[in-house]
Design a protein around this motif. Structure first.
Motif, PDB file in Angstrom:
ATOM      1  N   GLN A 355      -2.812  10.426 -11.797  1.00 61.69           N
ATOM      2  CA  GLN A 355      -1.776  10.750 -12.776  1.00 61.69           C
ATOM      3  C   GLN A 355      -0.416  10.986 -12.125  1.00 61.69           C
ATOM      4  O   GLN A 355       0.558  11.277 -12.802  1.00 61.69           O
ATOM      5  N   PHE A 356      -0.358  10.838 -10.814  1.00 65.16           N
ATOM      6  CA  PHE A 356       0.895  11.042 -10.104  1.00 65.16           C
ATOM      7  C   PHE A 356       1.839   9.876 -10.414  1.00 65.16           C
ATOM      8  O   PHE A 356       1.389   8.740 -10.569  1.00 65.16           O
ATOM      9  N   PRO A 357       3.137  10.129 -10.510  1.00 61.70           N
ATOM     10  CA  PRO A 357       4.078   9.067 -10.915  1.00 61.70           C
ATOM     11  C   PRO A 357       4.395   8.045  -9.829  1.00 61.70           C
ATOM     12  O   PRO A 357       5.524   7.604  -9.683  1.00 61.70           O
ATOM     13  N   VAL A 358       3.380   7.664  -9.061  1.00 63.70           N
ATOM     14  CA  VAL A 358       3.538   6.658  -8.016  1.00 63.70           C
ATOM     15  C   VAL A 358       2.292   5.788  -8.046  1.00 63.70           C
ATOM     16  O   VAL A 358       1.175   6.297  -8.013  1.00 63.70           O
ATOM     17  N   LYS A 359       2.484   4.490  -8.122  1.00 65.30           N
ATOM     18  CA  LYS A 359       1.353   3.590  -8.062  1.00 65.30           C
ATOM     19  C   LYS A 359       0.923   3.432  -6.609  1.00 65.30           C
ATOM     20  O   LYS A 359       1.736   3.396  -5.701  1.00 65.30           O
ATOM     21  N   ARG A 361      -0.526   4.380  -3.045  1.00 67.17           N
ATOM     22  CA  ARG A 361      -0.622   5.524  -2.144  1.00 67.17           C
ATOM     23  C   ARG A 361       0.764   6.092  -1.879  1.00 67.17           C
ATOM     24  O   ARG A 361       1.648   5.379  -1.410  1.00 67.17           O
ATOM     25  N   VAL A 362       0.960   7.372  -2.114  1.00 71.60           N
ATOM     26  CA  VAL A 362       2.287   7.979  -1.992  1.00 71.60           C
ATOM     27  C   VAL A 362       2.833   7.823  -0.578  1.00 71.60           C
ATOM     28  O   VAL A 362       4.013   7.511  -0.388  1.00 71.60           O
ATOM     29  N   THR A 363       1.979   8.039   0.430  1.00 68.81           N
ATOM     30  CA  THR A 363       2.466   7.940   1.812  1.00 68.81           C
ATOM     31  C   THR A 363       2.919   6.525   2.158  1.00 68.81           C
ATOM     32  O   THR A 363       3.782   6.341   3.025  1.00 68.81           O
ATOM     33  N   ASP A 364       2.355   5.524   1.499  1.00 68.29           N
ATOM     34  CA  ASP A 364       2.826   4.154   1.693  1.00 68.29           C
ATOM     35  C   ASP A 364       4.302   4.062   1.312  1.00 68.29           C
ATOM     36  O   ASP A 364       5.114   3.466   2.040  1.00 68.29           O
ATOM     37  N   LYS A 365       4.652   4.670   0.177  1.00 67.89           N
ATOM     38  CA  LYS A 365       6.043   4.640  -0.289  1.00 67.89           C
ATOM     39  C   LYS A 365       6.939   5.517   0.586  1.00 67.89           C
ATOM     40  O   LYS A 365       8.102   5.178   0.843  1.00 67.89           O
ATOM     41  N   LEU A 366       6.417   6.655   1.049  1.00 70.34           N
ATOM     42  CA  LEU A 366       7.223   7.535   1.910  1.00 70.34           C
ATOM     43  C   LEU A 366       7.588   6.833   3.214  1.00 70.34           C
ATOM     44  O   LEU A 366       8.724   6.922   3.691  1.00 70.34           O
ATOM     45  N   ILE A 367       6.609   6.135   3.794  1.00 70.57           N
ATOM     46  CA  ILE A 367       6.882   5.435   5.057  1.00 70.57           C
ATOM     47  C   ILE A 367       7.881   4.310   4.836  1.00 70.57           C
ATOM     48  O   ILE A 367       8.816   4.119   5.627  1.00 70.57           O
ATOM     49  N   LYS A 368       7.711   3.569   3.767  1.00 69.69           N
ATOM     50  CA  LYS A 368       8.657   2.488   3.475  1.00 69.69           C
ATOM     51  C   LYS A 368      10.065   3.037   3.254  1.00 69.69           C
ATOM     52  O   LYS A 368      11.056   2.460   3.730  1.00 69.69           O
ATOM     53  N   ALA A 369      10.175   4.160   2.524  1.00 68.47           N
ATOM     54  CA  ALA A 369      11.486   4.770   2.303  1.00 68.47           C
ATOM     55  C   ALA A 369      12.078   5.242   3.616  1.00 68.47           C
ATOM     56  O   ALA A 369      13.286   5.097   3.873  1.00 68.47           O
ATOM     57  N   LEU A 370      11.239   5.805   4.475  1.00 68.50           N
ATOM     58  CA  LEU A 370      11.708   6.311   5.758  1.00 68.50           C
ATOM     59  C   LEU A 370      12.300   5.202   6.619  1.00 68.50           C
ATOM     60  O   LEU A 370      13.265   5.420   7.370  1.00 68.50           O
ATOM     61  N   TYR A 371      11.721   4.013   6.503  1.00 65.65           N
ATOM     62  CA  TYR A 371      12.188   2.899   7.329  1.00 65.65           C
ATOM     63  C   TYR A 371      13.096   1.941   6.575  1.00 65.65           C
ATOM     64  O   TYR A 371      13.273   0.801   6.977  1.00 65.65           O
ATOM     65  N   GLY A 372      13.653   2.422   5.459  1.00 68.14           N
ATOM     66  CA  GLY A 372      14.772   1.691   4.880  1.00 68.14           C
ATOM     67  C   GLY A 372      14.559   0.950   3.588  1.00 68.14           C
ATOM     68  O   GLY A 372      15.484   0.289   3.116  1.00 68.14           O
ATOM     69  N   GLY A 373      13.398   1.039   2.979  1.00 68.57           N
ATOM     70  CA  GLY A 373      13.257   0.330   1.715  1.00 68.57           C
ATOM     71  C   GLY A 373      11.946   0.617   1.032  1.00 68.57           C
ATOM     72  O   GLY A 373      10.898   0.619   1.682  1.00 68.57           O
TER      73      GLY A 373
END
Length: 377
Positions: A355-359, A361-373
């Motif tokens: 039910q979390f507002p992220v499709k 794995r959240v850490t997948d998105k965190l790592i991508k954001a950390l490295y620029g996108g």
């Protein structure tokens, strides 16, 4: 809730958890990236986008080369009381427990009190295939041990404690899925049994052993094994959402699984742990190499998961990581190490993962954001 209805809830929960781990550990990509510039602003903008101040939320922590470069907490640890999540909020971290149980086994092995080659029959001779299953098989999910996430015959309400002997009796009745070392199948029961082996060999409860040998030496002062919030009211309340409004989830009694999923901790304590674990402060170098090395099959079997001792080696956010996710009613968690970048990514939430507002794995998105996108959900 009556026992029959609660048992059905337990079955659905355990099945969902199994699917969660297989899906997460099986994820792979060739889109790996070298150590590159990091974008903390991008990351921090992203976590604000996925947070809601009036709902259950999360805490996260990112470090590089041993220094915290970003951390934060959002949402509420207790919606009814209006208590906010913070860096000191204690979350139930579910299957992250497994790497602590694995390390406990290795501590005893290094002291000569057991061997990872020991047969299960040395400790629990009445369990199926105990004369063939080794501690190594239990550590790597290659034992073939029956697990209730694969069977509906575990008729206990999830908010009630199941005595170890009763739990073992159910394992004994079910036989095995396959011969040890021939296949890979995620098994929380395997880590439940490993926890019992640590207790039997050490003469201590698993919680006491971990406190003495791991938590206290590392000054992980807000970490321990707990059944539920009745044992530690400081633990965040776990929630689900219905019609976009939060409700309290069932307070699962994780002492039933103990060495598989009973750990509670904070982002700060897990940062201490990951830094110590991956920098030679917990295990000797050779033992650490065994710890992270995926099991090698000699029969040509190709597993869906590259799994060592309580850690998976996988591509997340385009980077090779070592770590483990966790999920249970009202909580999700993840702890990852990017070894080539010396980056830790820790995420703990008190809201149902699905039910979390992220499709995905959240850490997948965190790592991508950390490295620029990061792509938008």
């Amino acid at each position: 809730m009556n026992k029959r209805k609660n048992s059905k809830v337990a079955i659905k929960l355990i099945g969902a958890i199994c699917s969660f781990f297989i899906a997460h550990f099986a994820y792979a990509s060739n889109d790996t990236k070298p150590d590159a510039s990091i974008y903390v602003d991008s990351l921090e903008n992203y976590v604000k986008e996925i947070s809601a101040p009036s709902l259950p939320g999360f805490s996260y922590l990112i470090s590089k080369h041993g220094k915290i470069i970003s951390k934060g907490s959002f949402g509420l640890a207790d919606v009814e009381k209006g208590i906010k999540n913070s860096e000191d909020t204690v979350y139930r971290v579910a299957s992250i427990t497994k790497q602590f149980t694995a390390v406990s086994v290795l501590i005893l092995a290094n002291e000569g009190k057991l061997s990872i080659g020991d047969k299960l029959s040395k400790f629990f001779p009445n369990l199926p295939n105990s004369s063939k299953i080794t501690i190594l098989n239990l550590l790597t999910h290659t034992s073939g041990m029956w697990d209730q996430e694969r069977d509906e015959d575990f008729p206990f309400p999830i908010d009630q404690y199941v005595e170890p002997q009763e739990h073992l009796s159910y394992i004994s009745k079910k036989g095995v899925f396959f011969e040890p070392g021939k296949e890979w199948r995620y098994s929380s029961n395997g880590y439940f049994v490993l926890g019992l082996i640590v207790e039997k060999v050490s003469g201590q409860s698993l919680d006491s052993f971990m406190r003495e040998r791991i938590f206290s030496p590392l000054k992980m002062n807000n970490t321990g094994l707990y059944a539920n919030r009745s044992e530690n009211p400081s633990i965040a309340v776990g929630y689900g959402l219905k019609n976009e409004k939060p409700y309290r989830e069932i307070d699962t009694n994780m002492k039933t699984y103990n060495g598989a999923a009973a750990l509670c901790s904070t982002v700060n304590d897990l940062f201490i742990w990951n830094e110590a674990l991956h920098n030679g402060k917990v295990l000797p170098e050779e033992t650490y190499k065994e710890f992270i090395e995926p099991y090698k099959f000699d029969n040509g079997f190709v597993p869906s998961v590259k799994y060592g001792f309580g850690v998976g080696a996988e591509i997340v956010g385009g980077h090779l990581t070592l770590g483990h996710p966790g999920q249970l009613k009202g909580f999700q968690s993840d702890i990852l190490r990017l070894p080539s970048e010396e980056v830790n990514v820790i995420f703990l939430s008190n809201l149902n993962g699905y039910q979390f507002p992220v499709k995905w794995r959240v850490t997948d998105k965190l790592i991508k954001a950390l490295y620029g996108g990061v792509e938008k959900d």
